[in-house]
Design a protein around this motif. Structure first.
Motif, PDB file in Angstrom:
ATOM      1  N   VAL A 120       0.835  -1.203   0.000  1.00 26.84           N
ATOM      2  CA  VAL A 120       0.000   0.000   0.000  1.00 26.84           C
ATOM      3  C   VAL A 120       0.869   1.252   0.000  1.00 26.84           C
ATOM      4  O   VAL A 120       0.564   2.238  -0.689  1.00 26.84           O
ATOM      5  CB  VAL A 120      -0.954  -0.003   1.215  1.00 26.84           C
ATOM      6  CG1 VAL A 120      -1.695   1.327   1.328  1.00 26.84           C
ATOM      7  CG2 VAL A 120      -1.954  -1.141   1.086  1.00 26.84           C
ATOM      8  N   ASP A 121       1.961   1.229   0.751  1.00 25.91           N
ATOM      9  CA  ASP A 121       2.889   2.369   0.741  1.00 25.91           C
ATOM     10  C   ASP A 121       3.432   2.613  -0.663  1.00 25.91           C
ATOM     11  O   ASP A 121       3.574   3.761  -1.097  1.00 25.91           O
ATOM     12  CB  ASP A 121       4.054   2.125   1.706  1.00 25.91           C
ATOM     13  CG  ASP A 121       3.636   2.281   3.157  1.00 25.91           C
ATOM     14  OD1 ASP A 121       2.568   2.875   3.409  1.00 25.91           O
ATOM     15  OD2 ASP A 121       4.371   1.800   4.040  1.00 25.91           O
ATOM     16  N   ALA A 122       3.737   1.529  -1.372  1.00 26.42           N
ATOM     17  CA  ALA A 122       4.251   1.667  -2.738  1.00 26.42           C
ATOM     18  C   ALA A 122       3.179   2.219  -3.671  1.00 26.42           C
ATOM     19  O   ALA A 122       3.464   3.060  -4.533  1.00 26.42           O
ATOM     20  CB  ALA A 122       4.745   0.315  -3.249  1.00 26.42           C
ATOM     21  N   LEU A 123       1.935   1.773  -3.497  1.00 21.34           N
ATOM     22  CA  LEU A 123       0.845   2.263  -4.340  1.00 21.34           C
ATOM     23  C   LEU A 123       0.571   3.746  -4.090  1.00 21.34           C
ATOM     24  O   LEU A 123       0.175   4.475  -5.005  1.00 21.34           O
ATOM     25  CB  LEU A 123      -0.430   1.455  -4.083  1.00 21.34           C
ATOM     26  CG  LEU A 123      -0.425  -0.008  -4.520  1.00 21.34           C
ATOM     27  CD1 LEU A 123      -1.699  -0.702  -4.055  1.00 21.34           C
ATOM     28  CD2 LEU A 123      -0.284  -0.124  -6.033  1.00 21.34           C
ATOM     29  N   GLU A 124       0.755   4.201  -2.860  1.00 19.89           N
ATOM     30  CA  GLU A 124       0.479   5.590  -2.502  1.00 19.89           C
ATOM     31  C   GLU A 124       1.653   6.517  -2.758  1.00 19.89           C
ATOM     32  O   GLU A 124       1.586   7.703  -2.436  1.00 19.89           O
ATOM     33  CB  GLU A 124       0.082   5.672  -1.025  1.00 19.89           C
ATOM     34  CG  GLU A 124      -1.266   5.036  -0.718  1.00 19.89           C
ATOM     35  CD  GLU A 124      -1.607   5.088   0.754  1.00 19.89           C
ATOM     36  OE1 GLU A 124      -0.673   5.283   1.563  1.00 19.89           O
ATOM     37  OE2 GLU A 124      -2.795   4.941   1.093  1.00 19.89           O
ATOM     38  N   SER A 125       2.715   5.985  -3.345  1.00 19.62           N
ATOM     39  CA  SER A 125       3.886   6.811  -3.636  1.00 19.62           C
ATOM     40  C   SER A 125       3.518   8.006  -4.514  1.00 19.62           C
ATOM     41  O   SER A 125       2.789   7.873  -5.503  1.00 19.62           O
ATOM     42  CB  SER A 125       4.942   5.954  -4.355  1.00 19.62           C
ATOM     43  OG  SER A 125       6.051   6.738  -4.740  1.00 19.62           O
ATOM     44  N   ASN A 126       3.996   9.170  -4.128  1.00 20.83           N
ATOM     45  CA  ASN A 126       3.795  10.445  -4.848  1.00 20.83           C
ATOM     46  C   ASN A 126       2.387  11.032  -4.692  1.00 20.83           C
ATOM     47  O   ASN A 126       2.149  12.158  -5.137  1.00 20.83           O
ATOM     48  CB  ASN A 126       4.108  10.319  -6.346  1.00 20.83           C
ATOM     49  CG  ASN A 126       5.542   9.902  -6.607  1.00 20.83           C
ATOM     50  OD1 ASN A 126       6.450  10.266  -5.866  1.00 20.83           O
ATOM     51  ND2 ASN A 126       5.761   9.128  -7.654  1.00 20.83           N
ATOM     52  N   LEU A 127       1.465  10.304  -4.105  1.00 23.28           N
ATOM     53  CA  LEU A 127       0.126  10.860  -3.901  1.00 23.28           C
ATOM     54  C   LEU A 127       0.129  12.044  -2.925  1.00 23.28           C
ATOM     55  O   LEU A 127      -0.626  13.003  -3.139  1.00 23.28           O
ATOM     56  CB  LEU A 127      -0.836   9.786  -3.414  1.00 23.28           C
ATOM     57  CG  LEU A 127      -1.211   8.687  -4.412  1.00 23.28           C
ATOM     58  CD1 LEU A 127      -2.343   7.834  -3.864  1.00 23.28           C
ATOM     59  CD2 LEU A 127      -1.592   9.264  -5.758  1.00 23.28           C
ATOM     60  N   PRO A 128       0.951  12.028  -1.863  1.00 26.58           N
ATOM     61  CA  PRO A 128       0.998  13.213  -1.002  1.00 26.58           C
ATOM     62  C   PRO A 128       1.406  14.484  -1.744  1.00 26.58           C
ATOM     63  O   PRO A 128       0.909  15.571  -1.429  1.00 26.58           O
ATOM     64  CB  PRO A 128       2.035  12.837   0.068  1.00 26.58           C
ATOM     65  CG  PRO A 128       1.957  11.346   0.145  1.00 26.58           C
ATOM     66  CD  PRO A 128       1.719  10.914  -1.276  1.00 26.58           C
ATOM     67  N   PHE A 129       2.302  14.361  -2.730  1.00 28.79           N
ATOM     68  CA  PHE A 129       2.689  15.550  -3.494  1.00 28.79           C
ATOM     69  C   PHE A 129       1.500  16.094  -4.273  1.00 28.79           C
ATOM     70  O   PHE A 129       1.293  17.319  -4.335  1.00 28.79           O
ATOM     71  CB  PHE A 129       3.829  15.216  -4.450  1.00 28.79           C
ATOM     72  CG  PHE A 129       4.265  16.387  -5.299  1.00 28.79           C
ATOM     73  CD1 PHE A 129       5.216  17.279  -4.827  1.00 28.79           C
ATOM     74  CD2 PHE A 129       3.705  16.612  -6.550  1.00 28.79           C
ATOM     75  CE1 PHE A 129       5.606  18.371  -5.597  1.00 28.79           C
ATOM     76  CE2 PHE A 129       4.080  17.693  -7.319  1.00 28.79           C
ATOM     77  CZ  PHE A 129       5.041  18.576  -6.837  1.00 28.79           C
ATOM     78  N   LEU A 130       0.714  15.202  -4.885  1.00 24.01           N
ATOM     79  CA  LEU A 130      -0.454  15.651  -5.636  1.00 24.01           C
ATOM     80  C   LEU A 130      -1.464  16.333  -4.712  1.00 24.01           C
ATOM     81  O   LEU A 130      -2.077  17.341  -5.080  1.00 24.01           O
ATOM     82  CB  LEU A 130      -1.107  14.470  -6.351  1.00 24.01           C
ATOM     83  CG  LEU A 130      -0.293  13.809  -7.468  1.00 24.01           C
ATOM     84  CD1 LEU A 130      -1.051  12.624  -8.047  1.00 24.01           C
ATOM     85  CD2 LEU A 130       0.032  14.813  -8.568  1.00 24.01           C
ATOM     86  N   ALA A 131      -1.635  15.775  -3.510  1.00 24.23           N
ATOM     87  CA  ALA A 131      -2.559  16.386  -2.556  1.00 24.23           C
ATOM     88  C   ALA A 131      -2.066  17.766  -2.144  1.00 24.23           C
ATOM     89  O   ALA A 131      -2.854  18.724  -2.051  1.00 24.23           O
ATOM     90  CB  ALA A 131      -2.707  15.493  -1.329  1.00 24.23           C
ATOM     91  N   THR A 132      -0.766  17.888  -1.906  1.00 24.85           N
ATOM     92  CA  THR A 132      -0.200  19.182  -1.512  1.00 24.85           C
ATOM     93  C   THR A 132      -0.296  20.191  -2.639  1.00 24.85           C
ATOM     94  O   THR A 132      -0.682  21.352  -2.427  1.00 24.85           O
ATOM     95  CB  THR A 132       1.270  19.003  -1.088  1.00 24.85           C
ATOM     96  OG1 THR A 132       1.349  18.058  -0.016  1.00 24.85           O
ATOM     97  CG2 THR A 132       1.868  20.327  -0.635  1.00 24.85           C
ATOM     98  N   ALA A 133       0.045  19.754  -3.852  1.00 23.13           N
ATOM     99  CA  ALA A 133      -0.033  20.653  -5.006  1.00 23.13           C
ATOM    100  C   ALA A 133      -1.462  21.136  -5.231  1.00 23.13           C
ATOM    101  O   ALA A 133      -1.696  22.307  -5.539  1.00 23.13           O
ATOM    102  CB  ALA A 133       0.500  19.952  -6.254  1.00 23.13           C
ATOM    103  N   GLY A 134      -2.419  20.229  -5.085  1.00 26.44           N
ATOM    104  CA  GLY A 134      -3.810  20.602  -5.296  1.00 26.44           C
ATOM    105  C   GLY A 134      -4.342  21.556  -4.254  1.00 26.44           C
ATOM    106  O   GLY A 134      -5.237  22.361  -4.537  1.00 26.44           O
ATOM    107  N   SER A 135      -3.800  21.496  -3.043  1.00 28.53           N
ATOM    108  CA  SER A 135      -4.329  22.327  -1.962  1.00 28.53           C
ATOM    109  C   SER A 135      -3.663  23.695  -1.869  1.00 28.53           C
ATOM    110  O   SER A 135      -4.322  24.681  -1.520  1.00 28.53           O
ATOM    111  CB  SER A 135      -4.190  21.598  -0.621  1.00 28.53           C
ATOM    112  OG  SER A 135      -2.825  21.327  -0.344  1.00 28.53           O
ATOM    113  N   ILE A 136      -2.359  23.778  -2.193  1.00 28.21           N
ATOM    114  CA  ILE A 136      -1.663  25.053  -1.971  1.00 28.21           C
ATOM    115  C   ILE A 136      -1.427  25.854  -3.247  1.00 28.21           C
ATOM    116  O   ILE A 136      -1.178  27.065  -3.160  1.00 28.21           O
ATOM    117  CB  ILE A 136      -0.310  24.831  -1.257  1.00 28.21           C
ATOM    118  CG1 ILE A 136       0.694  24.124  -2.186  1.00 28.21           C
ATOM    119  CG2 ILE A 136      -0.495  24.047   0.020  1.00 28.21           C
ATOM    120  CD1 ILE A 136       2.097  24.073  -1.629  1.00 28.21           C
ATOM    121  N   SER A 137      -1.521  25.223  -4.425  1.00 28.26           N
ATOM    122  CA  SER A 137      -1.244  25.961  -5.665  1.00 28.26           C
ATOM    123  C   SER A 137      -2.163  27.169  -5.859  1.00 28.26           C
ATOM    124  O   SER A 137      -1.693  28.249  -6.242  1.00 28.26           O
ATOM    125  CB  SER A 137      -1.336  25.024  -6.874  1.00 28.26           C
ATOM    126  OG  SER A 137      -0.291  24.094  -6.874  1.00 28.26           O
TER     127      SER A 137
END
Length: 230
Positions: A120-137
């Protein structure tokens, strides 16, 4: 648009801070799209691997042979990784002969839980960046817009006769920062929500397999134990 009012022209006319905001948002968008393509490919591969493994597992073949076949691969991932971890621990505990059937099953389940967490950790790789980009951009873009408009009005206050032609370029270059913030945020948010749903579905599939595989090993363990007693 004329040459002076083109995107590139407005970028060159913008203040250094607004230019920095635009470049940051452009870089965020580029990285987001790279992660979107990478995650899409990885999750599609994970779903395909699940279907392939389930077809083999439920075909009624010998589990020992399936274990040897999968263990021989250089890279094992997904549901196959859970199977290998569980079957390996099950065989090791059974061979020791000192563990009770319940202890064997507990150890087997723990081994699969560890493997599940890694997958699951491998599947969620890079998803935190997308969440951060979507919220702060959008907020980064809004900051650039506020700064640009503030500079435009400061410059406007220094002249005696203000015209729309004087303030329009400054406001336009400021609004571009907001547009770029939305351009970076919207795909990232859509991709994050979509990928999170796909990861959740895969995690549920892995969890269901763990329960079903545990039941199979539990029956094997108790049947073997009963045969030994007889």
């Amino acid at each position: 648009m004329s040459g002076e009012m083109s995107f590139f022209g407005l970028f060159l006319q913008a203040s250094f801070l607004v230019q920095l905001v635009m470049l940051l948002l452009l870089a965020t968008s580029v990285v987001s799209w790279a992660f979107i393509f990478q995650r899409s490919k990885a999750l599609n591969h994970a779903r395909l691997e699940v279907r392939k493994f389930e077809d083999k597992f439920w075909s009624g073949g010998d589990l020992n042979r399936l274990f040897q076949e999968i263990s021989a691969r250089q890279h094992v991932s997904g549901m196959a990784s859970l199977f290998v971890a569980g079957f390996k621990e099950f065989a090791r505990l059974r061979k020791s002969g000192s563990a009770s059937p319940q202890a064997v099953m507990d150890g087997t389940y723990r081994a699969m839980r560890v493997s599940l967490s890694r997958e699951v950790d491998a599947l969620e790789s890079n998803l935190p960046f997308l969440a951060t980009a979507g919220s702060i951009s959008p907020y980064i873009g809004l900051f650039g817009t506020v700064w640009g408009i503030m500079n435009a009005f400061i410059a406007l206050g220094e002249v005696q006769q203000a015209t729309l032609a004087m303030v329009a370029p400054g406001i336009a270059e400021a609004l571009i920062a907001t547009a770029m913030g939305l351009f970076a945020a919207i795909p990232a948010v859509i991709a994050y929500n979509r990928f999170s749903h796909q990861v959740e579905k895969l995690e549920n599939s892995y969890g269901n397999f763990m329960e079903e595989f545990s039941s199979i090993l539990h029956r094997q363990s108790h049947s073997s134990d009963s045969a030994t007693r007889e």
